[in-house]
Design a protein around this motif. Structure first.
Motif, mmCIF file in Angstrom:
data_model
loop_
_atom_site.group_PDB
_atom_site.id
_atom_site.type_symbol
_atom_site.label_atom_id
_atom_site.label_comp_id
_atom_site.label_asym_id
_atom_site.label_seq_id
_atom_site.Cartn_x
_atom_site.Cartn_y
_atom_site.Cartn_z
ATOM 1 N N GLY A 19 9.669 -5.000 11.217
ATOM 2 C CA GLY A 19 9.408 -3.569 11.337
ATOM 3 C C GLY A 19 8.884 -2.923 10.075
ATOM 4 N N SER A 20 8.348 -3.727 9.144
ATOM 5 C CA SER A 20 7.893 -3.151 7.871
ATOM 6 C C SER A 20 6.670 -2.250 8.062
ATOM 7 C CB SER A 20 7.581 -4.256 6.859
ATOM 8 O OG SER A 20 6.578 -5.126 7.334
ATOM 9 N N SER A 21 5.818 -2.561 9.036
ATOM 10 C CA SER A 21 4.661 -1.693 9.297
ATOM 11 C C SER A 21 5.113 -0.315 9.765
ATOM 12 C CB SER A 21 3.741 -2.322 10.351
ATOM 13 O OG SER A 21 3.126 -3.491 9.862
ATOM 14 N N LEU A 22 6.136 -0.294 10.605
ATOM 15 C CA LEU A 22 6.692 0.971 11.082
ATOM 16 C C LEU A 22 7.272 1.775 9.925
ATOM 17 C CD1 LEU A 22 7.774 2.976 13.217
ATOM 18 C CD2 LEU A 22 9.779 1.481 13.452
ATOM 19 N N LEU A 23 8.092 1.138 9.101
ATOM 20 C CA LEU A 23 8.710 1.854 7.988
ATOM 21 C C LEU A 23 7.647 2.345 7.007
ATOM 22 C CD1 LEU A 23 11.110 2.903 6.460
ATOM 23 C CD2 LEU A 23 11.493 0.614 5.516
ATOM 24 N N GLN A 24 6.625 1.556 6.776
ATOM 25 C CA GLN A 24 5.539 1.980 5.894
ATOM 26 C C GLN A 24 4.893 3.269 6.407
ATOM 27 O OE1 GLN A 24 1.929 -0.415 5.980
ATOM 28 N NE2 GLN A 24 1.631 -0.096 3.782
ATOM 29 N N GLN A 25 4.580 3.311 7.686
ATOM 30 C CA GLN A 25 3.925 4.499 8.253
ATOM 31 C C GLN A 25 4.835 5.723 8.194
ATOM 32 O OE1 GLN A 25 0.676 4.717 9.144
ATOM 33 N NE2 GLN A 25 0.557 2.630 8.352
ATOM 34 N N LEU A 26 6.128 5.532 8.388
ATOM 35 C CA LEU A 26 7.061 6.654 8.306
ATOM 36 C C LEU A 26 7.164 7.176 6.870
ATOM 37 C CD1 LEU A 26 9.897 5.342 10.651
ATOM 38 C CD2 LEU A 26 8.273 7.171 11.155
ATOM 39 N N LEU A 27 7.200 6.263 5.900
ATOM 40 C CA LEU A 27 7.263 6.681 4.498
ATOM 41 C C LEU A 27 5.985 7.408 4.081
ATOM 42 C CD1 LEU A 27 8.916 3.506 2.926
ATOM 43 C CD2 LEU A 27 9.955 5.777 3.101
ATOM 44 N N LEU A 28 4.868 7.017 4.678
ATOM 45 C CA LEU A 28 3.588 7.645 4.338
ATOM 46 C C LEU A 28 3.469 9.062 4.886
ATOM 47 C CD1 LEU A 28 1.032 4.701 4.651
ATOM 48 C CD2 LEU A 28 1.727 5.920 2.591
ATOM 49 N N ARG A 29 4.443 9.506 5.650
ATOM 50 C CA ARG A 29 4.467 10.905 6.066
ATOM 51 C C ARG A 29 4.649 11.818 4.857
ATOM 52 N NH1 ARG A 29 3.322 13.773 9.947
ATOM 53 N NH2 ARG A 29 5.347 14.712 10.443
ATOM 54 N N SER A 30 5.179 11.279 3.768
ATOM 55 C CA SER A 30 5.305 12.052 2.531
ATOM 56 C C SER A 30 3.983 12.052 1.787
ATOM 57 C CB SER A 30 6.387 11.446 1.630
ATOM 58 O OG SER A 30 6.352 12.035 0.347
ATOM 59 N N ASP A 31 3.547 13.207 1.324
ATOM 60 C CA ASP A 31 2.303 13.268 0.543
ATOM 61 C C ASP A 31 2.509 12.805 -0.890
ATOM 62 O OD1 ASP A 31 3.728 15.371 -0.508
ATOM 63 O OD2 ASP A 31 2.418 16.938 0.288
ATOM 64 N N ARG A 32 3.722 12.343 -1.202
ATOM 65 C CA ARG A 32 4.007 11.810 -2.535
ATOM 66 C C ARG A 32 3.817 10.291 -2.600
ATOM 67 N NH1 ARG A 32 7.867 13.974 -5.637
ATOM 68 N NH2 ARG A 32 7.246 12.297 -7.060
ATOM 69 N N ILE A 33 3.476 9.674 -1.463
ATOM 70 C CA ILE A 33 3.373 8.221 -1.417
ATOM 71 C C ILE A 33 1.999 7.807 -0.916
ATOM 72 C CG2 ILE A 33 4.301 6.089 -0.420
ATOM 73 C CD1 ILE A 33 6.987 7.477 -0.137
ATOM 74 N N SER A 34 1.358 6.889 -1.631
ATOM 75 C CA SER A 34 0.102 6.280 -1.198
ATOM 76 C C SER A 34 0.359 4.808 -0.906
ATOM 77 C CB SER A 34 -0.959 6.394 -2.295
ATOM 78 O OG SER A 34 -1.194 7.740 -2.652
ATOM 79 N N SER A 35 -0.493 4.231 -0.076
ATOM 80 C CA SER A 35 -0.336 2.809 0.230
ATOM 81 C C SER A 35 -1.610 2.274 0.855
ATOM 82 C CB SER A 35 0.851 2.590 1.183
ATOM 83 O OG SER A 35 1.168 1.216 1.287
ATOM 84 N N THR A 36 -1.642 0.970 1.043
ATOM 85 C CA THR A 36 -2.730 0.290 1.751
ATOM 86 C C THR A 36 -2.083 -0.751 2.656
ATOM 87 O OG1 THR A 36 -2.956 -1.486 0.127
ATOM 88 C CG2 THR A 36 -4.239 0.511 -0.263
ATOM 89 N N PRO A 37 -2.850 -1.350 3.566
ATOM 90 C CA PRO A 37 -2.315 -2.521 4.264
ATOM 91 C C PRO A 37 -1.911 -3.585 3.249
ATOM 92 C CG PRO A 37 -4.300 -1.744 5.341
ATOM 93 C CD PRO A 37 -4.192 -0.975 4.054
ATOM 94 N N GLU A 38 -1.159 -4.573 3.682
ATOM 95 C CA GLU A 38 -0.585 -5.570 2.776
ATOM 96 C C GLU A 38 -1.609 -6.078 1.759
ATOM 97 O OE1 GLU A 38 1.195 -8.635 5.124
ATOM 98 O OE2 GLU A 38 2.350 -7.202 6.324
ATOM 99 N N SER A 39 -1.247 -6.014 0.483
ATOM 100 C CA SER A 39 -2.187 -6.427 -0.569
ATOM 101 C C SER A 39 -2.033 -7.888 -0.966
ATOM 102 C CB SER A 39 -1.981 -5.558 -1.811
ATOM 103 O OG SER A 39 -0.770 -5.910 -2.471
ATOM 104 N N TRP A 40 -0.817 -8.381 -0.970
ATOM 105 C CA TRP A 40 -0.493 -9.732 -1.433
ATOM 106 C C TRP A 40 -0.897 -9.943 -2.892
ATOM 107 C CZ3 TRP A 40 0.545 -14.275 2.058
ATOM 108 C CH2 TRP A 40 0.887 -13.865 3.355
ATOM 109 N N GLN A 41 -1.306 -8.896 -3.603
ATOM 110 C CA GLN A 41 -1.904 -9.086 -4.917
ATOM 111 C C GLN A 41 -0.951 -9.712 -5.926
ATOM 112 O OE1 GLN A 41 -3.049 -5.085 -6.351
ATOM 113 N NE2 GLN A 41 -1.428 -5.240 -7.851
ATOM 114 N N MET A 42 0.318 -9.340 -5.905
ATOM 115 C CA MET A 42 1.233 -9.876 -6.903
ATOM 116 C C MET A 42 1.582 -11.339 -6.635
ATOM 117 S SD MET A 42 1.228 -7.514 -9.040
ATOM 118 C CE MET A 42 2.148 -8.537 -10.192
ATOM 119 N N LEU A 43 1.494 -11.785 -5.374
ATOM 120 C CA LEU A 43 1.685 -13.205 -5.092
ATOM 121 C C LEU A 43 0.626 -14.028 -5.823
ATOM 122 C CD1 LEU A 43 2.555 -13.235 -1.284
ATOM 123 C CD2 LEU A 43 3.945 -14.229 -3.109
ATOM 124 N N GLN A 44 -0.616 -13.555 -5.750
ATOM 125 C CA GLN A 44 -1.704 -14.269 -6.424
ATOM 126 C C GLN A 44 -1.506 -14.269 -7.937
ATOM 127 O OE1 GLN A 44 -4.055 -15.832 -4.772
ATOM 128 N NE2 GLN A 44 -3.704 -15.045 -2.723
#
Length: 327
Positions: A19-44
């Protein structure tokens, strides 16, 4: 000059299909939070120095050993390299957020590098999302493998999702990181989000956080849940018992039960879920099709070269009869 620092980072980590996609979208209801779809950047980035058995067309473990030796030839070489990684990570996050905002990196498989993320970004916020492991097992089996448990359980990557993820996340929870249960989130989203926003020191105001609208880059991304997220605009309880539709044969029920028993032995999610209760609920589930004979969990997870000859013959016979055996 970097305007983003690690105190403005949020890492949302979970098992896949929690359910992480759901929680992400709910958190993004705040204008204090930005995000993108999964980045995986730190794994690399982290795996440039983290010991790993991942096969990227070369001996990744040996590459990590030699690269660490190379770094340690210089005074504080590894420490300096980690600082470069930290600055690069923050620079990449900065390009995707607004001044003063949090950046939310929702990448479930960051469970592989929880310790490294803590080391690189000690002031970052961590939110761990957990879900009934029986539901996770069934959801991966259904959504990602269309019921093909042979391919599912033979995948080393998916075995990590089933066992390593709960172990690592459970350890992090015990280290006082903030977590939320999927079941609580969908039952009372406003209450759970209030708790999370208090942790983030964000004022919710009068906004209703129990609904969401998928916009822009998330709409066509393959990094969000296309099964349920796009069908609804708010959390729903429809999927609490959806595992019953997936676990529809004696074989699948046996595999699910043995998975839970093995999970119990590694003390994953202690004090979060009562695995014994979940097993009892599974045992009471009787709407399953019978099959001619069934194999244990290990037959599908242990490489064939490590099976005994009788075990291998039994598995081969099972697979040969697969078209007749109700699966």
């Amino acid at each position: 000059m970097l305007s983003v620092n690690d105190s403005k980072l949020i890492f949302l980590i979970s098992q896949p299909r929690s359910g992480s996609s759901l929680l992400q979208q709910l958190l993004l209801r705040s204008d204090r939070i930005s995000s993108t779809p999964e980045s995986w950047q730190m794994l690399q980035l982290v795996h440039t120095y983290k010991l790993s058995n991942n096969d990227g067309g070369y001996n990744a473990k040996q590459a990590s050993i030699n690269f660490n030796r190379y770094l340690n030839e210089a005074d504080d070489g590894l420490k300096l390299f980690k600082e470069y990684i930290r600055k690069l990570g923050l620079s990449l996050y900065q390009d995707r957020t607004h001044q003063g905002n949090y950046f939310l990196d929702k990448t479930p498989r960051y469970y592989h590098i929880i310790e490294e993320l803590n080391d690189l970004f000690p002031a970052a916020k961590f939110i761990f999302l957990v879900r009934n492991p029986l539901s996770v097992f069934a959801s991966i089996l259904d959504y990602n493998f269309k019921g093909d448990y042979k391919s599912f359980l033979s995948s080393e990557d998916r075995q990590n999702d089933l066992f390593l993820a709960p172990k690592k996340i459970g350890e992090a929870i015990h280290n006082n990181h903030t977590f939320v249960r999927y079941e609580d989130l969908i039952s009372d989203p406003q209450k759970e989000l209030k708790r999370l926003f208090d942790y983030l020191e964000i004022d919710m105001g009068d906004k209703d956080f129990s609904s969401y609208t998928i916009e822009g880059k998330f709409k066509d991304s393959n990094a969000i849940d296309s099964k349920s997220l796009k069908e609804h605009q708010s959390p729903v309880t429809n999927y609490l018992d959806s595992w019953k539709e997936v676990i529809d044969t004696v074989q699948k029920k046996r595999l699910a039960r043995e998975y839970l028993q093995k999970l119990h032995k590694v003390d994953a999610y202690t004090n979060v879920y009562n695995i014994d209760d979940i097993i009892r609920t599974l045992d009471a589930h009787t709407h399953v099709k019978k099959s001619y004979f069934n194999l244990s969990f290990d037959y599908f997870t242990i490489p064939e070269k490590e099976l005994s000859i009788p075990q291998l013959l039994k598995k081969r016979m099972y697979l040969k009869l697969g078209h007749k055996n109700r699966i």
